[in-house]
Design a protein around this motif. Structure first.
Motif, PDB file in Angstrom:
ATOM      1  N   GLY A 142       0.815  -1.197   0.000  1.00  0.00           N
ATOM      2  CA  GLY A 142       0.000   0.000   0.000  1.00  0.00           C
ATOM      3  C   GLY A 142       0.853   1.252   0.000  1.00  0.00           C
ATOM      4  O   GLY A 142       1.862   1.333   0.714  1.00  0.00           O
ATOM      5  N   LEU A 143       0.452   2.210  -0.835  1.00  0.00           N
ATOM      6  CA  LEU A 143       1.081   3.531  -0.846  1.00  0.00           C
ATOM      7  C   LEU A 143       0.406   4.340   0.252  1.00  0.00           C
ATOM      8  O   LEU A 143      -0.712   4.825   0.087  1.00  0.00           O
ATOM      9  CB  LEU A 143       0.890   4.198  -2.209  1.00  0.00           C
ATOM     10  CG  LEU A 143       1.445   5.614  -2.366  1.00  0.00           C
ATOM     11  CD1 LEU A 143       2.963   5.603  -2.270  1.00  0.00           C
ATOM     12  CD2 LEU A 143       0.992   6.225  -3.689  1.00  0.00           C
ATOM     13  N   ILE A 144       1.077   4.461   1.381  1.00  0.00           N
ATOM     14  CA  ILE A 144       0.437   5.054   2.551  1.00  0.00           C
ATOM     15  C   ILE A 144       0.523   6.573   2.490  1.00  0.00           C
ATOM     16  O   ILE A 144       1.566   7.148   2.181  1.00  0.00           O
ATOM     17  CB  ILE A 144       1.050   4.491   3.851  1.00  0.00           C
ATOM     18  CG1 ILE A 144       0.161   4.818   5.046  1.00  0.00           C
ATOM     19  CG2 ILE A 144       2.479   4.948   4.053  1.00  0.00           C
ATOM     20  CD1 ILE A 144       0.465   3.980   6.274  1.00  0.00           C
ATOM     21  N   GLY A 205      -7.585 -11.356  -4.950  1.00  0.00           N
ATOM     22  CA  GLY A 205      -6.952 -10.069  -5.187  1.00  0.00           C
ATOM     23  C   GLY A 205      -5.585  -9.996  -4.533  1.00  0.00           C
ATOM     24  O   GLY A 205      -5.112 -10.954  -3.912  1.00  0.00           O
ATOM     25  N   PRO A 206      -4.922  -8.852  -4.621  1.00  0.00           N
ATOM     26  CA  PRO A 206      -3.542  -8.729  -4.135  1.00  0.00           C
ATOM     27  C   PRO A 206      -3.381  -8.880  -2.628  1.00  0.00           C
ATOM     28  O   PRO A 206      -2.287  -9.165  -2.151  1.00  0.00           O
ATOM     29  CB  PRO A 206      -3.125  -7.327  -4.596  1.00  0.00           C
ATOM     30  CG  PRO A 206      -4.411  -6.595  -4.807  1.00  0.00           C
ATOM     31  CD  PRO A 206      -5.389  -7.616  -5.281  1.00  0.00           C
ATOM     32  N   ASP A 280      -7.524   0.789  -0.015  1.00  0.00           N
ATOM     33  CA  ASP A 280      -8.463   0.999  -1.119  1.00  0.00           C
ATOM     34  C   ASP A 280      -7.649   1.206  -2.385  1.00  0.00           C
ATOM     35  O   ASP A 280      -6.451   1.494  -2.320  1.00  0.00           O
ATOM     36  CB  ASP A 280      -9.349   2.216  -0.836  1.00  0.00           C
ATOM     37  CG  ASP A 280     -10.639   2.223  -1.650  1.00  0.00           C
ATOM     38  OD1 ASP A 280     -10.569   2.060  -2.882  1.00  0.00           O
ATOM     39  OD2 ASP A 280     -11.715   2.405  -1.058  1.00  0.00           O
ATOM     40  N   ASP A 281      -8.302   1.080  -3.539  1.00  0.00           N
ATOM     41  CA  ASP A 281      -7.580   1.221  -4.800  1.00  0.00           C
ATOM     42  C   ASP A 281      -7.802   2.562  -5.478  1.00  0.00           C
ATOM     43  O   ASP A 281      -7.249   2.801  -6.544  1.00  0.00           O
ATOM     44  CB  ASP A 281      -7.980   0.090  -5.768  1.00  0.00           C
ATOM     45  CG  ASP A 281      -9.465   0.103  -6.091  1.00  0.00           C
ATOM     46  OD1 ASP A 281      -9.817   0.170  -7.283  1.00  0.00           O
ATOM     47  OD2 ASP A 281     -10.287   0.042  -5.162  1.00  0.00           O
ATOM     48  N   VAL A 298      -3.896   0.868  -2.946  1.00  0.00           N
ATOM     49  CA  VAL A 298      -3.452  -0.385  -3.553  1.00  0.00           C
ATOM     50  C   VAL A 298      -3.522  -0.217  -5.068  1.00  0.00           C
ATOM     51  O   VAL A 298      -4.616  -0.147  -5.633  1.00  0.00           O
ATOM     52  CB  VAL A 298      -4.341  -1.562  -3.115  1.00  0.00           C
ATOM     53  CG1 VAL A 298      -3.862  -2.864  -3.755  1.00  0.00           C
ATOM     54  CG2 VAL A 298      -4.360  -1.675  -1.595  1.00  0.00           C
ATOM     55  N   PRO A 299      -2.388  -0.125  -5.756  1.00  0.00           N
ATOM     56  CA  PRO A 299      -2.428   0.082  -7.210  1.00  0.00           C
ATOM     57  C   PRO A 299      -2.815  -1.188  -7.953  1.00  0.00           C
ATOM     58  O   PRO A 299      -2.682  -2.297  -7.430  1.00  0.00           O
ATOM     59  CB  PRO A 299      -0.990   0.496  -7.543  1.00  0.00           C
ATOM     60  CG  PRO A 299      -0.164  -0.152  -6.487  1.00  0.00           C
ATOM     61  CD  PRO A 299      -1.007  -0.152  -5.237  1.00  0.00           C
ATOM     62  N   TYR A 300      -3.293  -1.020  -9.174  1.00  0.00           N
ATOM     63  CA  TYR A 300      -3.587  -2.163 -10.027  1.00  0.00           C
ATOM     64  C   TYR A 300      -2.295  -2.822 -10.482  1.00  0.00           C
ATOM     65  O   TYR A 300      -1.290  -2.144 -10.714  1.00  0.00           O
ATOM     66  CB  TYR A 300      -4.391  -1.734 -11.253  1.00  0.00           C
ATOM     67  CG  TYR A 300      -5.800  -1.316 -10.946  1.00  0.00           C
ATOM     68  CD1 TYR A 300      -6.827  -2.247 -10.902  1.00  0.00           C
ATOM     69  CD2 TYR A 300      -6.102   0.017 -10.700  1.00  0.00           C
ATOM     70  CE1 TYR A 300      -8.125  -1.860 -10.619  1.00  0.00           C
ATOM     71  CE2 TYR A 300      -7.394   0.418 -10.414  1.00  0.00           C
ATOM     72  CZ  TYR A 300      -8.404  -0.528 -10.378  1.00  0.00           C
ATOM     73  OH  TYR A 300      -9.685  -0.141 -10.087  1.00  0.00           O
ATOM     74  N   LYS A 301      -2.323  -4.114 -10.622  1.00  0.00           N
ATOM     75  CA  LYS A 301      -1.142  -4.850 -11.048  1.00  0.00           C
ATOM     76  C   LYS A 301      -0.902  -4.664 -12.541  1.00  0.00           C
ATOM     77  O   LYS A 301      -1.768  -4.978 -13.356  1.00  0.00           O
ATOM     78  CB  LYS A 301      -1.311  -6.338 -10.734  1.00  0.00           C
ATOM     79  CG  LYS A 301      -0.086  -7.181 -11.056  1.00  0.00           C
ATOM     80  CD  LYS A 301      -0.303  -8.630 -10.648  1.00  0.00           C
ATOM     81  CE  LYS A 301       0.925  -9.470 -10.941  1.00  0.00           C
ATOM     82  NZ  LYS A 301       0.727 -10.889 -10.544  1.00  0.00           N
ATOM     83  N   ASN A 302       0.272  -4.120 -12.874  1.00  0.00           N
ATOM     84  CA  ASN A 302       0.701  -3.984 -14.273  1.00  0.00           C
ATOM     85  C   ASN A 302      -0.277  -3.209 -15.139  1.00  0.00           C
ATOM     86  O   ASN A 302      -0.294  -3.352 -16.351  1.00  0.00           O
ATOM     87  CB  ASN A 302       0.908  -5.365 -14.914  1.00  0.00           C
ATOM     88  CG  ASN A 302       2.078  -6.094 -14.315  1.00  0.00           C
ATOM     89  OD1 ASN A 302       3.113  -5.502 -14.042  1.00  0.00           O
ATOM     90  ND2 ASN A 302       1.914  -7.388 -14.092  1.00  0.00           N
TER      91      ASN A 302
END
Length: 316
Positions: A142-144, A205-206, A280-281, A298-302
């Motif tokens: 997560g990007l906090i 999910g991730p 959250d995304d 939470v970023p999307y994968k790729n």
């Protein structure tokens, strides 16, 4: 015999997520690396203030105090700092009595290969590239966001030992498969798809492995002495609820509180739940949640940025 990390919840956290280094970051951005290192050395006895991930880490480490014969959590500093600029972090860790003894310091290089080598199950950072690389490497990350602790907030949490972790659903616990249907075909098609597939578990999910690890720890404690409480806060509502419930049952994971909000804003629910962290995304929701609880994206994968179900329903 080597110390194995396979049986623990291993949390990797950057120095900027654990401590408030916003001023020091400005020095780095405006004056460069040499001035940043010089400042850190000159102030290495000055204790840093808690950062956005501090409260969660402190509470997670308390799990290790509950059973004298067993540890549950290991926290490792994963930082792009050099050893030369790191003493201030270690001094601050000691000051706050945090049971953190391990660190990876890469002098600017990527830390993700080491996160994988150390079996990190959750990674928190303020560096977007590191978080994206972690997600791409199948690590829950997560990007906090910066979180401003309210006056006396830390004192209020000092005796509050229950760990409260909140998750969005789609693209966090579950994959973004259903969101893609929502984006392409709209709400009605999404609801119909979820109703028709109610008996089919949602793809993982991730954050599924992190959630499973938390559930495993929860099983070791009686309900009347449960140290961790989890919540799913989602924009889904009936008829899309059934697939979620059946999926969690199929995975045999525990979620203590579930909120099917159907467009009601999340901010007030998260404040009432008093989450130590919320994942959250979407920035459009996090810009509100971060006002009341520590929050991480939470970023999307790729993938490049997408629109989520919550966005289209106007959830905050």
């Amino acid at each position: 015999m080597a110390y194995e990390l396979t049986n623990y919840l291993v949390v990797g956290i950057s120095s900027t997520a654990l401590f408030d280094l916003s001023y020091e970051q400005k020095i780095f951005e405006t004056k460069g690396l040499d001035e940043y290192i010089k400042y850190q050395i000159e102030h290495e006895k000055d204790i840093l203030k808690p950062g956005p991930g501090f409260r969660l880490v402190k509470k997670l480490l308390r799990l290790n105090e509950l059973n004298p014969d067993k540890r549950y959590v290991e926290v490792i500093i994963l930082s792009r700092n050099s050893a030369n600029s790191s003493l201030r972090f270690f001094n601050s860790i000691e000051h706050y009595g945090l049971d953190i003894t391990r660190a990876v310091l890469t002098s600017g290089n990527s830390i993700i290969p080491y996160a994988k080598a150390l079996n990190v199950g959750l990674f928190l950072s303020t560096n977007g590239k590191d978080v994206q690389d972690a997600i791409n490497g199948n690590i829950a990350a997560g990007l906090i966001y910066n979180y401003e602790y309210k006056p006396n907030e830390e004192k209020l949490h000092e005796n509050d030992k229950e760990i409260r972790i909140a998750f969005d659903g789609d693209a966090v616990i579950f994959s973004d498969e259903s969101e893609r249907i929502f984006q392409k075909e709209g709400l009605q098609a999404f609801a119909q798809h979820e109703k028709e597939n109610a008996l089919k578990p949602l793809p993982e999910g991730p954050f599924i492995n992190f959630l499973k690890t938390i559930s495993k720890i929860q099983r070791e404690f009686p309900d009347n002495a449960m140290p961790i409480r989890t919540a799913l806060v989602t924009a889904r509502s009936s008829p899309a609820h059934e697939r979620v419930i059946r999926t969690l049952r199929h995975w045999d994971v525990r979620i203590d509180e579930v909120f099917f909000l159907g467009g009601i804003r999340k901010m007030d629910i998260l404040k009432a739940f008093n989450a130590d962290i919320y994942f959250d995304d979407q920035d459009s929701h996090l810009k509100y949640s971060r006002q009341v609880v520590p929050s991480a994206k939470v970023p999307y994968k790729n993938l490049s940025e997408q629109i989520s179900i919550d966005d289209l329903l106007g959830n905050e």
